[in-house]
Design a protein around this motif. Structure first.
Motif: not given
Length: 810
Positions: A490-495, A499-505, A711-713
């Motif tokens: 399950m691909n997820m983008i946490l916002q 408005s900062s975002k991070s991705m988890i799989f 690390i900051y996106t």
């Protein structure tokens, strides 16, 4: 006689358990005493009990004692277990209840190295005079709520219905409590008593004890906070009545507890290095009562054990060497030969070993309007210490009636209200120790029942300890097994709200569930989701939740111990009213353009301010990636050879790893913990900022002995990745947390043309010292009105030593 061999005494003098030298006299090994194999002793059973149900305590420091609606309550929680920083729980909860007992707010916060931080803004329309804060963990919910942290704060609400003051006369009640719990005919009795009013607050009384013929046997009067004691000799066929007067001169009568013809009693005398005790029995007692086991324990740890033989004697006298006991509340219990408890009483040990050696030196004290003040905090101990500092107006915020010492060493271990517990830690005078012993005689310790311990009857634990931080759990309904195998992730983008975002799989389990432990996020997060290689249909309902406890919104509490300190309320009311007037004036007036003179931040400083928060705002090795052209590289590939001391293995592989000083380096993506594979999958063009923290990094779980890489996106105008078209759900993290604001008038003097009415001038909840950094300088500016300052420094080190410093500066 008391059976204690010289060898066993030496065992005590040389023994050491954890950080304390513990007396553990295995006198029960003298099998000839009983002539047969022993039952499992209470010490062994207690050790088992404690191992399965460790005790966790909490103390909460607040920045102030009183607040007005709209003001922020700042707090820091300190948690301990076995008098060390607790590692039992990862999440802390603080509930605020209004004057009527209704739940007003529920705060959750992560626990790092035994501490947690947070804040709550008192609603503008809050009604009532008080708010009661109750602090606990999920693990503590298994046990009596009487051992939760509880403190009542004053709220100066302008919405409280004005009522004519009414005079309520005190209704006094008194309890008579024999030392050890038993009154035995023909054996001297030390009778303690405690007088309180209808609010549970202490009252002074005096009176006499009469026998049934009306003859005076002795007299008594309160000596401290409604407490006192007297001695008398109960006689057969007698009843004894206390005839006493309250503060208003009204007469009352109370019948003393009945004296029993058969029994055992216990008397413990005062002392610092040693405590003398007496055990007396009646002439006729069951055989099992002639063989007494004496057991002292604290926090579930056995400190002393011995055996007394009263077969041929009715009394013994001996000593408990308490000089190497851990400080705090201890429990002394007498058991018969069948391991049934006969008597018990509490006593307090103060060996002063709990003090963290720290000081606060005044460098510059300037009480002029917006004057600059400088203080120097020094911790002489070389251990890792975590401190918190509150500086408030000296006239509004007086001396607190509790502190970190009185809470973690005293009130967290006894049931019942203790009036002004901080008083007992103001000096080491004998008179104060005697007053504290009255508290021990009139309060109970009931974390467990000896009957249940001896029966090995552990209470059922309904709640597990939070061994993980905030964790994300989810489930997809109606997803076929084949589609799960196809998708795998399950691909997820946490916002976040900024408005900062991070991705988890996240791997999908066969039942459609997925999870991600240890996600450190605050406030509401929008989670966009998509299957890795498959499509979700409308029937595939997706739900997500977290592991944090949420109390019943309708839960009520009862707090009868109202002792509202009104000193300082007038000044705070003026401050609050003036602040509202100035706020209204700002809304009605068009302000002229103000030229603000301030230091220009460097691009790197602005980047750090934009992305880093909390513990991640500390010093680190910084890399601005907003303009970098590293599209074909990886994060670890980019960092290789750029940071001295950081060892990176397989930097361009999902199996990469990093170490520093021989310990694993932790990875964080947008400030929640990640792993090498997630870091490997990040497109370098999506990264705005990298920050490397030298070890130790306290934002890591477990202390960060190998440092950390954060690390900051990109976010805001820096962001390049879109989430348009993806489904999303709202997910609640930890309670929102903000930073305390302290103006720097040296830099922005021209810009501050509004009155400064701060009641709390400084709140620093995270001050760290260690062997290489033992002195911290603190700078802050006065407000527009304070002519005295109240300073409170509290904290705890890695060995559980505590510090409390309170100063009034004027």
């Amino acid at each position: 006689m008391l059976i204690l061999s010289a060898a066993l005494v030496q065992t005590y003098l040389n023994s050491s358990i954890m950080k304390y030298k513990i007396l553990f006299l295995q006198a029960f090994l003298l099998l000839s005493f009983f002539g047969k194999a022993q039952l499992i002793g209470p010490d062994s059973l207690l050790t088992r009990w404690t191992a399965q149900q460790p005790i966790e305590k909490v103390y909460v420091q607040f920045d102030n004692k009183r607040y007005a609606p709209g003001q922020t309550i700042w707090f820091k929680a300190y948690l301990t277990s076995l008098q060390l920083p607790s590692n039992l729980s990862k999440n802390f909860y603080l509930d605020f209840h209004d004057t009527n007992g209704k739940l007003a707010a529920h705060i959750s916060a992560p626990i790092v190295s035994g501490v947690a931080l947070g804040n709550w803004v008192v609603p503008e329309k809050f009604q009532g005079e008080t708010v009661t804060a109750i602090g606990y963990t999920n693990w503590m919910r298994n046990f009596d709520s009487a051992f939760y942290f509880q403190k009542t704060l004053t709220i100066l609400s302008n919405l409280t219905t004005a009522q004519k003051p009414t005079t309520v006369l005190p209704a006094t009640t008194v309890q008579f409590l024999p030392e050890g719990g038993n009154v035995i005919i023909g054996i001297p009795c030390n009778m303690a008593f405690k007088a309180v009013n209808q609010n549970g607050l202490p009252e002074n009384i005096s009176g006499v004890i009469n026998n049934k013929a009306g003859e005076e046997i002795t007299n008594f009067s309160t000596v401290h906070h409604g407490m006192g004691s007297f001695q008398y000799l109960p006689q057969a066929g007698e009843t004894y009545t206390a005839i006493w007067k309250d503060q208003l001169g009204n007469s009352h009568q109370s019948v003393l507890p009945n004296a029993e013809p058969v029994g055992v009693n216990l008397i413990l005398h005062a002392g610092s290095l040693e405590r003398n005790f007496e055990i007396n029995r009646s002439a006729e007692v069951p055989e099992a009562w002639k063989k007494i086991t004496i057991l002292a324990q604290a926090n579930g740890e056995v400190l002393f054990k011995a055996v007394a033989n009263l077969t041929t004697k009715t009394a013994i006298r001996s000593k408990i060497p308490v000089m190497q006991f851990p400080s705090g509340v201890a429990q002394l219990t007498l058991f018969d030969a069948n391991n049934q408890p006969l008597c018990e009483r509490l006593f307090f040990v103060n060996n002063d070993e709990y003090h963290l050696s720290a000081s606060v030196k005044t460098d510059t004290l300037n009480l002029e309007k917006r004057g600059k003040n400088v203080f120097e905090i020094t911790v002489e101990d070389s251990t890792l210490a975590n401190l918190s500092l509150a500086i408030t107006d000296g006239n509004v915020n007086g001396v607190s009636d509790d502190n970190i010492l009185s809470s973690l060493l005293l009130t967290s271990d006894i049931k019942g209200y203790v009036h002004n517990p901080a008083y007992y830690f103001t000096s080491d005078e004998d008179s104060l120790a005697k007053q504290l012993d009255l508290v021990m005689l009139t309060n109970g310790w009931r974390r467990y029942s000896w009957k249940n311990v001896m029966a090995e009857k552990l209470p059922k634990l309904k709640y597990t300890a939070d061994t993980a931080y905030l964790s994300l759990y989810g489930k997809i309904e109606g997803l076929s097994e084949s589609k799960i195998k196809k998708a795998e992730l399950m691909n997820m983008i946490l916002q976040s709200k900024d408005s900062s975002k991070s991705m988890i799989f996240l791997p999908i389990e066969p039942d459609g569930t997925f999870s991600q432990p240890n996600v450190i996020l605050y406030d509401t997060t929008r989670i966009f989701y998509k299957l890795n290689a498959a499509t979700l249909w409308a029937k595939n309902k997706v739900s997500i939740w977290n592991n944090l406890y949420t109390p019943d919104k309708n839960r009520m509490i009862t707090n009868t111990h109202f002792n509202i300190d009104t000193a300082g309320n007038g000044l705070l009311k003026f401050i609050a009213a003036e602040a509202k007037r100035l706020e209204q004036l700002k809304l009605e007036t068009t302000l002229k353009e103000v030229v603000v003179k301030s230091k220009i931040k460097s691009p790197m400083q602005e980047l750090d301010q934009k992305y880093a928060s909390g513990l991640f705002s500390s010093d680190g090795i910084q890399f601005d990636m907003t303009q970098a052209n590293e599209g074909g590289n990886t994060v670890l590939g980019y960092l290789q050879s750029r940071v001295a001391g950081l060892q990176i293995n397989n930097p361009n592989s999902p199996d990469a790893s990093a170490t520093w000083r021989g310990s694993r380096t932790d990875f964080f993506l947008n400030e929640f913990q990640s792993d090498a594979q997630q870091i490997f999958n990040i497109n370098m063009n999506d990264i705005a900022y990298i920050k490397v923290f030298r070890p130790p990094f306290f934002g890591s779980f477990g202390g960060g002995a190998g440092g950390a890489i954060a690390i900051y996106t990109k976010k805001g105008v820096d962001a390049t990745r879109s989430v348009k078209g993806l489904d999303f759900l709202e997910w609640m993290g930890y309670s929102p947390r903000k930073e305390f604001y302290s103006p720097n008038y040296a830099e922005q003097q021209a810009g501050f043309n509004t009155a400064d009415l701060r009641n709390t001038l400084l709140w620093m909840p995270w001050i760290n010292t260690n062997r290489n950094n033992q002195t911290i300088k603190v700078h802050f500016y006065n407000n527009d009105f304070s002519k005295s300052l109240h300073l409170i420094l509290e904290g705890m080190d890695s060995e559980g030593k505590l510090v409390h410093i309170s100063k009034l500066l004027q």
